[in-house]
Scaffold this motif. Structure first.
Motif, mmCIF file in Angstrom:
data_model
loop_
_atom_site.group_PDB
_atom_site.id
_atom_site.type_symbol
_atom_site.label_atom_id
_atom_site.label_comp_id
_atom_site.label_asym_id
_atom_site.label_seq_id
_atom_site.Cartn_x
_atom_site.Cartn_y
_atom_site.Cartn_z
ATOM 1 N N ARG A 144 0.837 -1.202 0.000
ATOM 2 C CA ARG A 144 0.000 0.000 0.000
ATOM 3 C C ARG A 144 0.877 1.259 0.000
ATOM 4 N NH1 ARG A 144 -2.099 -5.070 1.726
ATOM 5 N NH2 ARG A 144 -4.263 -4.873 2.386
ATOM 6 N N PRO A 145 0.323 2.407 -0.398
ATOM 7 C CA PRO A 145 1.110 3.643 -0.450
ATOM 8 C C PRO A 145 1.803 4.018 0.854
ATOM 9 C CG PRO A 145 -0.950 3.942 -1.624
ATOM 10 C CD PRO A 145 -1.033 2.599 -0.950
ATOM 11 N N HIS A 146 1.222 3.654 1.992
ATOM 12 C CA HIS A 146 1.834 3.989 3.282
ATOM 13 C C HIS A 146 2.202 2.744 4.090
ATOM 14 C CE1 HIS A 146 0.816 8.141 2.485
ATOM 15 N NE2 HIS A 146 -0.438 7.785 2.256
ATOM 16 N N ASP A 147 2.250 1.603 3.398
ATOM 17 C CA ASP A 147 2.564 0.350 4.078
ATOM 18 C C ASP A 147 3.175 -0.613 3.054
ATOM 19 O OD1 ASP A 147 2.680 -1.628 6.037
ATOM 20 O OD2 ASP A 147 0.632 -2.320 5.647
ATOM 21 N N TYR A 148 4.478 -0.474 2.840
ATOM 22 C CA TYR A 148 5.130 -1.252 1.791
ATOM 23 C C TYR A 148 6.497 -1.751 2.251
ATOM 24 C CZ TYR A 148 7.248 3.364 1.058
ATOM 25 O OH TYR A 148 7.883 4.575 1.248
ATOM 26 N N GLU A 149 6.947 -2.806 1.591
ATOM 27 C CA GLU A 149 8.252 -3.395 1.898
ATOM 28 C C GLU A 149 8.827 -3.956 0.603
ATOM 29 O OE1 GLU A 149 9.594 -7.150 4.539
ATOM 30 O OE2 GLU A 149 8.484 -5.624 5.669
ATOM 31 N N PHE A 150 9.875 -3.314 0.101
ATOM 32 C CA PHE A 150 10.476 -3.752 -1.164
ATOM 33 C C PHE A 150 11.026 -5.172 -1.025
ATOM 34 C CE2 PHE A 150 11.335 0.997 -1.571
ATOM 35 C CZ PHE A 150 10.162 1.207 -2.265
ATOM 36 N N GLY A 151 10.916 -5.920 -2.122
ATOM 37 C CA GLY A 151 11.345 -7.316 -2.084
ATOM 38 C C GLY A 151 10.228 -8.255 -1.677
ATOM 39 N N THR A 152 9.058 -7.666 -1.379
ATOM 40 C CA THR A 152 7.875 -8.470 -1.064
ATOM 41 C C THR A 152 6.735 -8.039 -1.986
ATOM 42 O OG1 THR A 152 6.690 -7.033 0.519
ATOM 43 C CG2 THR A 152 8.574 -8.302 1.359
ATOM 44 N N VAL A 153 5.645 -8.811 -1.967
ATOM 45 C CA VAL A 153 4.474 -8.463 -2.773
ATOM 46 C C VAL A 153 3.339 -7.944 -1.892
ATOM 47 C CG1 VAL A 153 5.000 -9.960 -4.713
ATOM 48 C CG2 VAL A 153 3.772 -10.898 -2.756
ATOM 49 N N GLY A 154 3.704 -7.529 -0.670
ATOM 50 C CA GLY A 154 2.732 -6.878 0.204
ATOM 51 C C GLY A 154 1.984 -7.800 1.144
ATOM 52 N N ARG A 155 1.038 -7.197 1.831
ATOM 53 C CA ARG A 155 0.182 -7.946 2.771
ATOM 54 C C ARG A 155 -1.079 -8.420 2.053
ATOM 55 N NH1 ARG A 155 1.409 -6.213 8.317
ATOM 56 N NH2 ARG A 155 2.441 -4.161 8.325
ATOM 57 N N ALA A 156 -1.771 -9.357 2.691
ATOM 58 C CA ALA A 156 -3.025 -9.870 2.134
ATOM 59 C C ALA A 156 -4.071 -8.760 2.077
ATOM 60 C CB ALA A 156 -3.543 -11.031 2.976
ATOM 61 N N LEU A 157 -4.885 -8.777 1.024
ATOM 62 C CA LEU A 157 -6.015 -7.857 0.904
ATOM 63 C C LEU A 157 -7.133 -8.296 1.848
ATOM 64 C CD1 LEU A 157 -6.176 -7.488 -2.979
ATOM 65 C CD2 LEU A 157 -5.720 -5.639 -1.366
ATOM 66 N N PRO A 158 -8.108 -7.427 2.101
ATOM 67 C CA PRO A 158 -9.277 -7.854 2.876
ATOM 68 C C PRO A 158 -9.936 -9.069 2.217
ATOM 69 C CG PRO A 158 -9.278 -5.468 2.639
ATOM 70 C CD PRO A 158 -8.173 -5.985 1.770
ATOM 71 N N ASN A 159 -10.560 -9.898 3.020
ATOM 72 C CA ASN A 159 -11.224 -11.110 2.540
ATOM 73 C C ASN A 159 -10.254 -12.069 1.861
ATOM 74 O OD1 ASN A 159 -13.202 -12.386 0.018
ATOM 75 N ND2 ASN A 159 -13.860 -12.593 2.143
ATOM 76 N N VAL A 160 -9.005 -12.073 2.314
ATOM 77 C CA VAL A 160 -8.013 -13.014 1.798
ATOM 78 C C VAL A 160 -7.307 -13.686 2.969
ATOM 79 C CG1 VAL A 160 -5.816 -13.280 0.572
ATOM 80 C CG2 VAL A 160 -7.596 -11.785 -0.371
#
Length: 588
Positions: A379-395
Motif C-alpha cells: 500500500r502507499p503507506h505500508d510497503y516493503e520492497f522485495g515483497t508483494v505486500g500484505r493480504a487484501l481484505p477477505n483473503v
C-alpha cells in the motif's frame, strides 16, 4: 450493499470530467461518463436485438482500446459472459478457446483478426455472428457503430433496457472466462463470477486510496486479468483512463497524458531503468553526478521507509539531486505520478529501490488469473520492497509444508471451465494452491521465491529459483531477455538475448564493424561484454547457483515469435523445445 460492476458504472452518470481518453487520427478525444454510458447502452441494445441475453457467451479478440471496454460493459450489463482472447493468439488457440468456451458471438479488432477468423470459421459452428471494431471492406462483419445505430432504436423503443438488465444480475452469475496465457500447456478457462470481480475491485482500489480524480494511462492487454481489473477499477471508482496508442508510443503518451497512477508489468520498469542508466553513462561526469544522486536518494528512501524525519542537509542535497538527475525521469513519466503498480511477474528489488530513491513509489502486488488478479498488495503507506505486500481484505493466506502459497478468498475462481480434474488439482479443502513458493515475513508481508513448477533441481540435489538469476541478469542494460536452464543437470546455463539499441551504441563507440545484428552478437567484444555481466551476477550467488556457460541468441524473445506470453513472461516449455539443440550443446 455489494453490487455488480455494471451497477457501479450506471452510478457514474453525473460524475464530472471525462471517463475515457483516446486518440483518433492523431488527436486526443474524450467521452464524458454520460457519453460513455450512453454508448454502452446503445451497443447493449444492438446486442440484445442480435440475440445476446443473460448467460450468452461473447468473446472479444482485440488489443487494448476504448471499444474493448464498451463491448465488455455491454456484454456484462446484459448478463452475458465476456471471453477475452489475446490478439496474439494463434488460429489453433483461437479455435480451442472459442469452442471450449461455447462462444456464440465474437468481437474482432480489425482486418488481421478477421483474416484469422475466416481461416477457422468452419471449425467453430457455435458462432452466430461476428462484429468488428475497425471498419473493413468485407461485409460479413458488422461494426461496433452498426451495433450502436441498431441499439439506439432498441433503446428508444425500450427505455431503461440496460439498467433493468443490470438490476437482474446476481453476484453468483458468471461474468467472465479468462483463459490463462499459459507458459506451459493448453490454456485453461478461469471462471469468474460477479462476486470475484466486485470483491477484487472494491478491495484493491480502496486499499490503494485512489480517487475519482485520478488518471491512468492504460496499455496492458485487457485479455490479461491485471489489465481487465485496471479498467474495471475505473468503473467502480470513477477515475479516468487514457488509452495508449501502442506499446511503442507509451513514452510519448505518458508526457501527453500525465497520469497520476501507472499500472504496468516489471518489463516496463526494467526498460525505463536501463534507459536511465544508459543515459547516465554517456560520459564520466554525468555518471559521477548520477551515482551521487542515487546515493543521496537511497539515504532519503531509508528515512521515508522508516517514517523518520529527513535531516536538513540531506533534504537540501536531495533537492539538488532531483533538479540535476531525477526530474528528467519524472518528466518522462508525465510529471504527476502519485505511485505505480507492478504485477504479473516479479519486480527486481533493486529496481523498486532505485525508483523510490528517485521519488517514484512502485507498489508491487501478487495474484493470478485464478484469483482475479491481486490477493496481496503493498500500500502507499505500508510497503516493503522485495515483497508483494500484505493480504487484501477477505483473503486468507497460509504456507503449505513444501512452501507453496495457499489462499482462501471470494476472489478465487469458481472453477476451470469444463475442466473438473484441473479444478480438483488446485483446490484443497477450500484452499486454492497458487503454485508459487513463498514465505510470510514477521510483519505479514509475502515474499515469493519462484513458481513451484519452475524451480530447478540440479543433479546435485540443490534447488535454484531461475527467476532470481534471470532478473539479476536483466538489470544489465545490454541484456534483454534470459532463459535459465539446469533441471537435473550438473550445472546452470543461460540463453540470453540482447538489447539492440544498447549493443549497437556500444559497437559504434568502440568502432566495431558489423553487417547485421546477428553478426554483432558473435563479435568477441560483445561476447566479452556479456561474459563480464554473467561474472558480475555470479559473484553474488552461491556456487551451485552460478551460471557456468551461456549462449547469446541472434533475436530477442517476442510474443509474436512465441517465446513470451502477452504479459512478457518467458514460456519455458516452448523455449526449451525451440532451443533444444543449443541447450544440449551447452551441456555437451
Amino acid at each position: 450493499m455489494v453490487e455488480n460492476i455494471c451497477s457501479y458504472f450506471l452510478k457514474k452518470q453525473n460524475l464530472p470530467g471525462f471517463a475515457v481518453k483516446f486518440k483518433v487520427n492523431g488527436e486526443w478525444k474524450t467521452l464524458t461518463w454520460q457519453e460513455y454510458i450512453q454508448k454502452v447502452e446503445f451497443v447493449a441494445g444492438g446486442l440484445k436485438k442480435k440475440g445476446v441475453n443473460h448467460g450468452t457467451h461473447v468473446a472479444i479478440m482485440s488489443g487494448t482500446r476504448v471499444e474493448w471496454s464498451i463491448a465488455d460493459l455491454a456484454i456484462l450489463g446484459l448478463g452475458g459472459v465476456s471471453i477475452p482472447i489475446y490478439p496474439s493468439n494463434t488460429t489453433e488457440e483461437m479455435t480451442y478457446i472459442l469452442n471450449n468456451s461455447e462462444t456464440q458471438f465474437l468481437f474482432l479488432e480489425d482486418g488481421s483478426q478477421l483474416d484469422k477468423w475466416n481461416k477457422i470459421s468452419s471449425q467453430c459452428p457455435n458462432i452466430k455472428e461476428v462484429f468488428i471494431f475497425t471498419p473493413h471492406k468485407e461485409k460479413n462483419a458488422a461494426t461496433l457503430s452498426d451495433l450502436e445505430k441498431l441499439g439506439k432504436q432498441v433503446v428508444k423503443d425500450s427505455p431503461g433496457l440496460y439498467a433493468k438488465s443490470v438490476s437482474q444480475i446476481k453476484l453468483s452469475d458468471l461474468a467472465s472466462i479468462h483463459y490463462t496465457s499459459g507458459t506451459t500447456g493448453v490454456p485453461k478457462g478461469v471462471s469468474l463470477t460477479h462476486t470475484q470481480v466486485t470483491s477484487e475491485v472494491v478491495d484493491v482500489f480502496s486499499e490503494l486510496g485512489m480517487i475519482s480524480g485520478d488518471l491512468t494511462l492504460t496499455f496492458l492487454p485487457f485479455s490479461h486479468i491485471l489489465g481487465h481489473v485496471e479498467y474495471w477499477g475505473s468503473i467502480y471508482l470513477g477515475y479516468s483512463i487514457a488509452f495508449a496508442e501502442s506499446i511503442d508510443k507509451i513514452r510519448d503518451n505518458l508526457k501527453e497524458v500525465s497520469p497520476t497512477v501507472l499500472v504496468a508489468v516489471p518489463r516496463i520498469f526494467e526498460k525505463i531503468y536501463n534507459g536511465v542508466v544508459s543515459q547516465a553513462e554517456i560520459n564520466p561526469t554525468k555518471k559521477k553526478i548520477f551515482n551521487w544522486a542515487c546515493s543521496v536518494g537511497a539515504q532519503v528512501s531509508k528515512y521515508k521507509r522508516s517514517n523518520k524525519t529527513i535531516p536538513l542537509t540531506l533534504f537540501l542535497q536531495y533537492g539538488i539531486a532531483q533538479k540535476l538527475v531525477f526530474s528528467k525521469l519524472h518528466q518522462g513519466l508525465g510529471g504527476k505520478l502519485k505511485f505505480c503498480i507492478s504485477g504479473s511477474a516479479p519486480l527486481s528489488q533493486q529496481i523498486a529501490e532505485f525508483f523510490h530513491a528517485a521519488g517514484i513509489l512502485i507498489l508491487e502486488g501478487y495474484g493470478l488469473t485464478e484469483t482475479t488478479a491481486a490477493i496481496t498488495l503493498n500500500r502507499p503507506h505500508d510497503y516493503e520492497f522485495g515483497t508483494v505486500g500484505r493480504a487484501l481484505p477477505n483473503v486468507q493466506l497460509k504456507i503449505a509444508s513444501d512452501g507453496e502459497v495457499l489462499v482462501k478468498s471470494d476472489k478465487v475462481m469458481t472453477e476451470y471451465y469444463k475442466n473438473v480434474e484441473a479444478t480438483k488439482e488446485v483446490m484443497q479443502d477450500g484452499w486454492f494452491a497458487t503454485g508459487d513458493i513463498g514465505e510470510l515475513t514477521d510483519r505479514g508481508f509475502l515474499r515469493l521465491t519462484d513458481r513451484k513448477k519452475d524451480l530447478i533441481k540440479t543433479a546435485g540435489g540443490k534447488y535454484i529459483a531461475p527467476q532470481k538469476l534471470e532478473n539479476l541478469l536483466k538489470l544489465n542494460k545490454y541484456i534483454s531477455n534470459v532463459l535459465i536452464h539446469g533441471d537435473q543437470k550438473k550445472y546452470v546455463i543461460a540463453l540470453l538475448t540482447l538489447n539492440p539499441d544498447e549493443v549497437k551504441r556500444y559497437a559504434q563507440n568502440n568502432n566495431i564493424a558489423y553487417e547485421n545484428f546477428a553478426e554483432l552478437t558473435k563479435k568477441p567484444e560483445v561476447q566479452s561484454l556479456v561474459r563480464d555481466a554473467v561474472a558480475n551476477v555470479n559473484s553474488g550467488l552461491a556456487s551451485y547457483e552460478t551460471i557456468k556457460t551461456f549462449e547469446i541468441l541472434p533475436n530477442d524473445f517476442t510474443v509474436e515469435s512465441g517465446e513470451l506470453t502477452p504479459s512478457m513472461k518467458v514460456k519455458r516449455k516452448f523455449c526449451d523445445k525451440k532451443y533444444k539443440e543449443i541447450i544440449d550443446s551447452l551441456y555437451a
